[in-house]
Write an enzyme that holds these catalytic residues in place. Structure first.
Site, PDB file in Angstrom:
ATOM      1  N   ASN A 173      -9.642-104.189 -27.057  1.00  0.00           N
ATOM      2  CA  ASN A 173     -10.965-104.012 -27.660  1.00  0.00           C
ATOM      3  C   ASN A 173     -11.175-105.150 -28.664  1.00  0.00           C
ATOM      4  O   ASN A 173     -10.555-105.168 -29.720  1.00  0.00           O
ATOM      5  CB  ASN A 173     -11.012-102.638 -28.358  1.00  0.00           C
ATOM      6  CG  ASN A 173     -12.316-102.402 -29.098  1.00  0.00           C
ATOM      7  OD1 ASN A 173     -13.274-103.160 -28.951  1.00  0.00           O
ATOM      8  ND2 ASN A 173     -12.357-101.350 -29.903  1.00  0.00           N
TER       9      ASN A 173
ATOM     10  N   HIS B  92     -15.862 -94.438 -30.051  1.00  0.00           N
ATOM     11  CA  HIS B  92     -14.929 -95.141 -30.929  1.00  0.00           C
ATOM     12  C   HIS B  92     -15.213 -94.779 -32.387  1.00  0.00           C
ATOM     13  O   HIS B  92     -16.378 -94.617 -32.775  1.00  0.00           O
ATOM     14  CB  HIS B  92     -15.041 -96.660 -30.731  1.00  0.00           C
ATOM     15  CG  HIS B  92     -13.924 -97.397 -31.410  1.00  0.00           C
ATOM     16  ND1 HIS B  92     -13.961 -97.700 -32.745  1.00  0.00           N
ATOM     17  CD2 HIS B  92     -12.732 -97.842 -30.942  1.00  0.00           C
ATOM     18  CE1 HIS B  92     -12.827 -98.314 -33.067  1.00  0.00           C
ATOM     19  NE2 HIS B  92     -12.073 -98.416 -31.993  1.00  0.00           N
TER      20      HIS B  92
ATOM     21  N   LYS C  44     -13.831-105.820 -30.320  1.00  0.00           N
ATOM     22  CA  LYS C  44     -14.770-105.456 -31.391  1.00  0.00           C
ATOM     23  C   LYS C  44     -15.769-106.610 -31.600  1.00  0.00           C
ATOM     24  O   LYS C  44     -16.260-107.150 -30.622  1.00  0.00           O
ATOM     25  CB  LYS C  44     -14.013-105.091 -32.665  1.00  0.00           C
ATOM     26  CG  LYS C  44     -12.953-104.025 -32.389  1.00  0.00           C
ATOM     27  CD  LYS C  44     -12.332-103.441 -33.596  1.00  0.00           C
ATOM     28  CE  LYS C  44     -11.304-102.398 -33.170  1.00  0.00           C
ATOM     29  NZ  LYS C  44     -10.676-101.701 -34.266  1.00  0.00           N
TER      30      LYS C  44
ATOM     31  N   GLU D 208      -6.961 -92.171 -31.192  1.00  0.00           N
ATOM     32  CA  GLU D 208      -6.841 -93.235 -32.185  1.00  0.00           C
ATOM     33  C   GLU D 208      -7.066 -92.659 -33.581  1.00  0.00           C
ATOM     34  O   GLU D 208      -8.216 -92.507 -34.019  1.00  0.00           O
ATOM     35  CB  GLU D 208      -7.891 -94.312 -31.936  1.00  0.00           C
ATOM     36  CG  GLU D 208      -7.835 -94.938 -30.567  1.00  0.00           C
ATOM     37  CD  GLU D 208      -8.528 -96.293 -30.551  1.00  0.00           C
ATOM     38  OE1 GLU D 208      -7.848 -97.292 -30.324  1.00  0.00           O
ATOM     39  OE2 GLU D 208      -9.751 -96.336 -30.786  1.00  0.00           O
TER      40      GLU D 208
ATOM     41  N   SER E 113      -3.284 -99.853 -34.517  1.00  0.00           N
ATOM     42  CA  SER E 113      -2.222-100.778 -34.929  1.00  0.00           C
ATOM     43  C   SER E 113      -1.065-100.875 -33.926  1.00  0.00           C
ATOM     44  O   SER E 113       0.104-100.932 -34.296  1.00  0.00           O
ATOM     45  CB  SER E 113      -1.704-100.414 -36.318  1.00  0.00           C
ATOM     46  OG  SER E 113      -2.748-100.554 -37.269  1.00  0.00           O
TER      47      SER E 113
END
Ligand code: PGA
Length: 227
Positions: A6, A82, A8, A151, A187
């Site tokens: 991803n 998300h 972003k 997540e 992470s």
């Protein structure tokens, strides 16, 4: 195993094209790879998915893109729910469920994200599960093109992933009501990907920061291949 990147709000179209060229030099084996670039870098490529889109074919939704724009690039994969869209852009569960329905009805593969904030995690696993279930309201968990990404909000972009025991415990709980693949995100790095992928009920990873370097992402795919 599924390994997804991803980007972003990072990378240009040119950089994304170079990234894909580099990525396609390696054999993925049976690892499913997905790349979510920003909207301005959508490219017709089977790896590519959209980070977001409005649940409409076209229309008056300033600043958004719809199915018409995704169709131009033959995009059939999307990220929904998300935490950055939930918390920074203020998307409600009701709206997220509407988006899910729209893209499900259009046969998209949906990477659907859930994850609790720190104050919920501090209350313990029962509170976490209850919170996660709230993020699944209105979502068809039987959809055959659904991929869930767990997540934890406190692990995203912080450099500190959840502990292996926390991932293991949470995925075990999620598995009780979701039979589709469950990814972990937050992470994930080269140094922890192997341990994370080896956890039961972890079917892959969704990687933000660490995916920006294509060499690192390639190494991650290689590690996933070996598991
Ligand atoms: P991160 O982001 O890997 O930078 O923590 C993950 C995500 O938000 O999908």
């Amino acid at each position: 195993m599924i390994v997804a990147a991803n980007f972003k709000t990072n990378k240009t179209r040119k950089e994304t094209v170079e990234y894909l060229k580099e990525l396609e030099k390696i054999d993925f084996g049976n690892v499913k790879v997905a790349v979510f670039p920003p909207q301005s870098a959508l490219i017709e490529d089977e790896l590519i998915g959209a980070q977001n889109a409005y649940p409409t074919m076209s229309g008056a939704y300033t600043g958004e893109i719809g199915l018409e724009q995704l169709n131009e690039f033959n995009i059939k994969r999307i990220l929904i729910g998300h935490s950055e869209r939930r918390h920074i852009l203020g998307e409600s569960q009701e709206f997220i469920a509407k988006k899910f329905d729209f893209f499900k009805n259009n046969n998209f593969e949906i990477f659907y994200c859930i994850g609790e904030p720190l104050e919920i995690r501090k209350k313990g696993i029962e509170a976490v599960v209850e919170y996660l279930k709230g993020q699944l309201i209105g979502i068809d968990l039987e959809y055959e093109k659904l991929i869930v990404a767990y997540e934890p909000v406190w692990a995203i972009g912080t450099g500190v992933s959840a502990k292996l025991e926390q991932i293991q415990e949470t995925h075990k709980e999620i598995r009780k009501f979701i039979k589709r693949p469950i990814l972990y995100g937050g992470s994930v790095k080269l140094s922890n990907i192997e341990d994370i992928l080896k956890i039961e009920n972890v079917d892959g990873v969704l990687v933000g920061s660490a995916s920006l370097d294509v060499e690192v992402f390639k190494e991650m795919i290689k590690k996933a291949k070996e598991i």
